[in-house]
Write a protein that holds these residues in place. Structure first.
Motif, PDB file in Angstrom:
ATOM      1  N   ILE A   1       8.550 -75.569  70.536  1.00 57.47           N
ATOM      2  CA  ILE A   1       8.834 -76.131  71.855  1.00 57.47           C
ATOM      3  C   ILE A   1       9.318 -77.213  71.827  1.00 57.47           C
ATOM      4  CG2 ILE A   1       8.108 -76.225  74.154  1.00 57.47           C
ATOM      5  CD1 ILE A   1       6.110 -74.050  73.891  1.00 57.47           C
ATOM      6  N   ASN A   2       8.627 -78.199  71.025  1.00 54.74           N
ATOM      7  CA  ASN A   2       9.228 -79.637  70.883  1.00 54.74           C
ATOM      8  C   ASN A   2       9.917 -80.011  69.909  1.00 54.74           C
ATOM      9  OD1 ASN A   2       7.485 -80.056  73.339  1.00 54.74           O
ATOM     10  ND2 ASN A   2       5.557 -79.934  71.979  1.00 54.74           N
ATOM     11  N   ARG A   3      10.726 -79.209  68.965  1.00 55.24           N
ATOM     12  CA  ARG A   3      11.514 -79.497  67.952  1.00 55.24           C
ATOM     13  C   ARG A   3      12.637 -80.507  68.056  1.00 55.24           C
ATOM     14  NH1 ARG A   3      13.176 -75.121  70.102  1.00 55.24           N
ATOM     15  NH2 ARG A   3      15.307 -74.407  70.141  1.00 55.24           N
ATOM     16  N   ARG A   4      13.124 -80.907  67.231  1.00 53.78           N
ATOM     17  CA  ARG A   4      14.262 -81.578  67.160  1.00 53.78           C
ATOM     18  C   ARG A   4      15.533 -80.502  67.188  1.00 53.78           C
ATOM     19  NH1 ARG A   4      15.079 -85.816  62.744  1.00 53.78           N
ATOM     20  NH2 ARG A   4      13.568 -86.643  63.811  1.00 53.78           N
ATOM     21  N   THR A   5      16.195 -80.294  68.124  1.00 55.46           N
ATOM     22  CA  THR A   5      17.500 -79.643  68.520  1.00 55.46           C
ATOM     23  C   THR A   5      18.616 -79.995  67.936  1.00 55.46           C
ATOM     24  OG1 THR A   5      17.884 -80.190  70.640  1.00 55.46           O
ATOM     25  CG2 THR A   5      16.355 -78.295  70.399  1.00 55.46           C
TER      26      THR A   5
ATOM     27  N   ILE B   1      17.422 -68.080  76.342  1.00 52.49           N
ATOM     28  CA  ILE B   1      18.498 -67.890  77.571  1.00 52.49           C
ATOM     29  C   ILE B   1      17.659 -67.641  78.742  1.00 52.49           C
ATOM     30  CG2 ILE B   1      19.032 -65.356  77.336  1.00 52.49           C
ATOM     31  CD1 ILE B   1      21.933 -66.086  77.952  1.00 52.49           C
ATOM     32  N   GLU B   2      16.568 -66.761  78.761  1.00 51.96           N
ATOM     33  CA  GLU B   2      15.794 -66.414  80.116  1.00 51.96           C
ATOM     34  C   GLU B   2      15.297 -67.662  80.652  1.00 51.96           C
ATOM     35  OE1 GLU B   2      15.300 -63.052  77.023  1.00 51.96           O
ATOM     36  OE2 GLU B   2      15.248 -65.191  76.835  1.00 51.96           O
ATOM     37  N   PHE B   3      14.892 -68.460  79.981  1.00 56.88           N
ATOM     38  CA  PHE B   3      14.427 -70.042  80.610  1.00 56.88           C
ATOM     39  C   PHE B   3      15.688 -70.651  81.129  1.00 56.88           C
ATOM     40  CE2 PHE B   3      11.314 -69.152  76.977  1.00 56.88           C
ATOM     41  CZ  PHE B   3      10.144 -69.562  77.864  1.00 56.88           C
ATOM     42  N   MET B   4      16.681 -70.718  80.336  1.00 58.20           N
ATOM     43  CA  MET B   4      17.971 -71.578  81.085  1.00 58.20           C
ATOM     44  C   MET B   4      18.517 -70.596  82.344  1.00 58.20           C
ATOM     45  SD  MET B   4      19.916 -71.713  77.470  1.00 58.20           S
ATOM     46  CE  MET B   4      21.592 -72.108  78.404  1.00 58.20           C
ATOM     47  N   LEU B   5      18.533 -69.287  82.428  1.00 52.93           N
ATOM     48  CA  LEU B   5      19.004 -68.613  83.524  1.00 52.93           C
ATOM     49  C   LEU B   5      17.991 -68.848  84.934  1.00 52.93           C
ATOM     50  CD1 LEU B   5      19.905 -65.311  82.076  1.00 52.93           C
ATOM     51  CD2 LEU B   5      21.226 -67.088  82.888  1.00 52.93           C
TER      52      LEU B   5
ATOM     53  N   GLU C   1      22.360 -76.913  70.681  1.00 54.96           N
ATOM     54  CA  GLU C   1      21.443 -76.268  70.657  1.00 54.96           C
ATOM     55  C   GLU C   1      20.555 -76.093  71.879  1.00 54.96           C
ATOM     56  OE1 GLU C   1      17.432 -74.905  68.189  1.00 54.96           O
ATOM     57  OE2 GLU C   1      18.858 -76.441  67.123  1.00 54.96           O
ATOM     58  N   PRO C   2      20.324 -75.037  72.720  1.00 54.84           N
ATOM     59  CA  PRO C   2      19.400 -74.946  74.034  1.00 54.84           C
ATOM     60  C   PRO C   2      17.905 -75.234  73.260  1.00 54.84           C
ATOM     61  CG  PRO C   2      20.948 -73.479  74.171  1.00 54.84           C
ATOM     62  CD  PRO C   2      21.222 -73.869  72.715  1.00 54.84           C
ATOM     63  N   ARG C   3      17.110 -75.846  73.891  1.00 52.39           N
ATOM     64  CA  ARG C   3      15.718 -75.741  73.243  1.00 52.39           C
ATOM     65  C   ARG C   3      14.984 -74.616  73.678  1.00 52.39           C
ATOM     66  NH1 ARG C   3      12.580 -79.564  71.655  1.00 52.39           N
ATOM     67  NH2 ARG C   3      14.104 -81.109  72.107  1.00 52.39           N
ATOM     68  N   TYR C   4      15.370 -73.772  74.675  1.00 49.59           N
ATOM     69  CA  TYR C   4      14.766 -72.446  74.972  1.00 49.59           C
ATOM     70  C   TYR C   4      15.515 -71.509  75.017  1.00 49.59           C
ATOM     71  CZ  TYR C   4      11.605 -76.248  76.728  1.00 49.59           C
ATOM     72  OH  TYR C   4      10.886 -77.357  76.937  1.00 49.59           O
TER      73      TYR C   4
END
Length: 627
Positions: A140-144, A153-157, A148-151
């Motif tokens: 979850i906390n990785r360097r993107t 697509i469901e989280f984005m929507l 690159e989205p962090r999460y």
């Protein structure tokens, strides 16, 4: 105009390309290096061409950490929904449409029980679970990367950001599986509804028969135990169809070397849980590299959000599960004090409810606040639950007793990766910590042993309790209180049976004279009979015969019902003779291209629907076969 058209086309192309690039980037890269905090040494995740991760680490904590990373990479949204569902927090994302689910979950407080159960785990078990949670959070906390989205697509929507994963979330998902697999409360409420509709206990037993080899005590007339609100009311609409064939279940079996071509045991498992997208299971391979020693491997089906290989094998043993279906839930009807409705009747007099104010946050609306009440048996079920309140006379509520509603559940610790699991005996000993949901586990080891253990917490009921778990009982009568738990030694278990084979399919797994009561509501024996015919009664097994048995398409239930249904149709007017001849000649095999299978299942469904509505048998069979 031409230049304008070209400009529009070019802009549309680049917009489509950008959208694709953005969506494609929601899939996390699965190659390269990820620098994270929490590992004691480097670990690797290698995905094969089927996408299955093969995880290698030099400590138990590092292997579980890497499994957490892999689960989060592929299933973070599924994990988020599961933990929010069991915690009663879906409405924070979806609004009022999930409020009833949240109220039910918060009423049971399964997440609270799971969280409190962590305190009874061994320190080394807790360390592995914490390492897994740290792996999820590392992802979850990785360097993107660039764009690159962090999460996913469901989280984005939904504009949603996940909270850190915790060890309590892992324990809670085990409770969620227990909720899905502990189903006898449905039969209790169904019998209550039938009684409120005016059916006698004998008629209820005719509708819901027990295993033909068993002789349960006659069910008392429920109206003599507590007052019912009789007559057709809201409860009539809540009556589900009774499926005589079964919508789905599981099977497993193990055969000894005496019954195989290789002389070695073979084990097969086919858990028929609900089809979903993504799937419930997540295949993985965990490999612990030990300095100066051989590696420890564990391969099979894991649950996203939980650091376990639930079904699978290591280097020495294999194991598979089916749901046992013990009666581990009882509904207690509690009588309210008419002079003080904050108290209820017990064998010792009136007692106050344990009451907790609960707040459910609802997206886009005000918080929903309610009082969670508990009795000495368990939580008071929400109003409207399965129509129970519509079946009871006023002044009564229903409370649920269930083995999963405990703060000392050690199930999560029982299945963790270990380097001490070599034999069937080792596996059976490990399952002493298993609490819920009870499973029929078949086991085999490389030494040639086979066995079965059905671990789990099963209540002991008073011999004078003639209801015996089949229907709700009066909470003010101590006769119906649970008297403790079956001892581990009293649970079904066998090692190296004379038959050289063990198979289960959710039907009765114990002989009729088994000294302890597990349930009177075993699944119908049709699928078990097929397992017995294809596996248990045969020798010369190999991988091919195992696959053939799992892919078998003959339904003994349809074979039995087919004759009865056709006879009823032949006596009805206006039946399509050509279709009836087609069904008469059908052998009951549900093959991929079988139109007869589709017709028969639809016919059965309509027959049950119209029986439910009280239609005439002859008209029903004739009209719906013709349709």
């Amino acid at each position: 105009m031409m230049r304008g058209a070209v400009a529009i086309l070019v802009a549309a192309f680049f917009a489509a390309w950008a959208a694709y690039f953005l969506l494609r980037n929601t899939e996390t890269p699965v190659s390269g290096r990820m620098d994270v905090a929490g590992l004691a040494a480097p670990a690797t995740i290698t995905r094969d061409r089927e996408g299955v991760p093969h995880i290698t680490g030099s400590s138990l904590e590092d292997v579980h950490f890497a499994l957490g990373v892999a689960h989060a990479q592929d299933r973070l949204w599924q994990m988020e929904l599961q933990r929010r569902a069991i915690a009663g927090r879906l409405s924070e994302i979806f609004g009022a449409r999930t409020l009833s689910s949240d109220v039910f979950m918060r009423t049971l407080d399964l997440y609270g029980h799971a969280s409190r159960s962590l305190a009874v785990l061994k320190p080394e078990q807790r360390a592995q679970i914490e390492a897994y949670a740290a792996g999820v959070n590392a992802y979850i906390n990785r360097r993107t990367g660039l764009l690159e989205p962090r999460y996913p697509i469901e989280f984005m929507l939904l504009g949603h950001t996940p909270e850190p994963w915790t060890a309590a979330d892992c324990a809670a998902i085990v409770k969620l599986m227990a909720l899905n697999l502990s189903t006898n409360v449905g039969l209790e409420t169904l019998r209550l509804t039938f009684a409120a509709q005016g059916l006698t206990s004998a008629e209820i037993a005719d509708l819901l028969p027990s295993d033909p080899a068993l002789s349960p005590p006659p069910l008392p007339e429920l109206g003599t135990l507590y007052p019912l609100r009789k007559g057709p009311g809201k409860q009539a609409a809540a009556l589900p169809l009774i499926d005589p064939i079964g919508a789905g279940a599981s099977n497993n079996w193990v055969v000894s070397g005496a019954r195989t071509k290789s002389g070695k045991p073979l084990l097969a498992n086919d858990p028929h849980l609900q089809i979903g997208a993504p799937a419930i299971w997540y295949f993985a391979h965990m490999r612990l590299e030990r300095a100066g020693k051989g590696p420890v491997n564990s391969v099979g089906a894991s649950l996203p959000g939980v650091p376990l290989i639930v079904l699978g094998h290591n280097d020495h043993i294999a194991w598979g599960f089916t749901n046992t279906g013990p009666d581990v839930q009882d509904i207690f009807i509690e009588k309210l004090n008419p002079e003080n409705r904050d108290t209820y009747l017990t064998p010792d007099g009136w007692r106050p409810f344990e009451t907790t104010r609960v707040t459910v946050k609802v997206k886009g609306e005000d918080d929903y606040v309610f009082d969670r009440r508990r009795t000495r048996h368990g939580p008071v079920l929400p109003e409207g639950y399965r129509g129970v309140d519509s079946s009871l006379a006023p002044g009564h509520v229903a409370a649920l007793a269930w083995t999963a509603l405990s703060d000392d559940d050690t199930t999560l610790g029982a299945g963790l990766l270990t380097d001490t699991l070599f034999t069937v005996d080792d596996y059976i000993g490990l399952m002493k910590d298993y609490v819920v949901p009870m499973q029929s586990m078949v086991v085999a080891d490389t030494q040639g042993n086979i066995g079965l253990i059905a671990p789990g917490r099963v209540p002991v009921r008073d011999a004078a309790n003639l209801v015996a778990g089949r229907a709700p009982v009066p909470g003010w009568d101590a006769t119906y209180d649970w008297k403790g738990w079956l001892d581990f030694s009293q649970l079904p278990q066998v090692k190296n049976p004379a038959a050289g084979a063990i198979g289960t399919a959710n039907a009765r797994i114990v002989p009729p004279d088994f000294p302890a009561l597990l349930t009177w509501d075993w699944d119908a024996p049709f699928r078990q009979q097929r397992v017995d015919a294809l596996v248990i009664s045969k020798t010369g097994h190999d991988v091919g015969s195992m696959k053939a048995a799992q892919a078998d398409v003959l339904s003994p239930a349809i074979e039995r019902l087919q004759t009865l249904m056709i006879a009823a149709a032949q006596a009805a007017p206006g039946v399509d003779d050509k279709m009836l001849d087609q069904l008469t000649a059908w052998d009951g095999r549900q093959t991929l291209g079988s139109s007869e299978s589709l017709i028969f299942v639809a016919w059965m469904r309509e027959a049950m629907e119209h029986r439910k509505r009280g239609r005439d048998e002859r008209v029903r069979t004739g009209v719906y076969l013709r349709t």
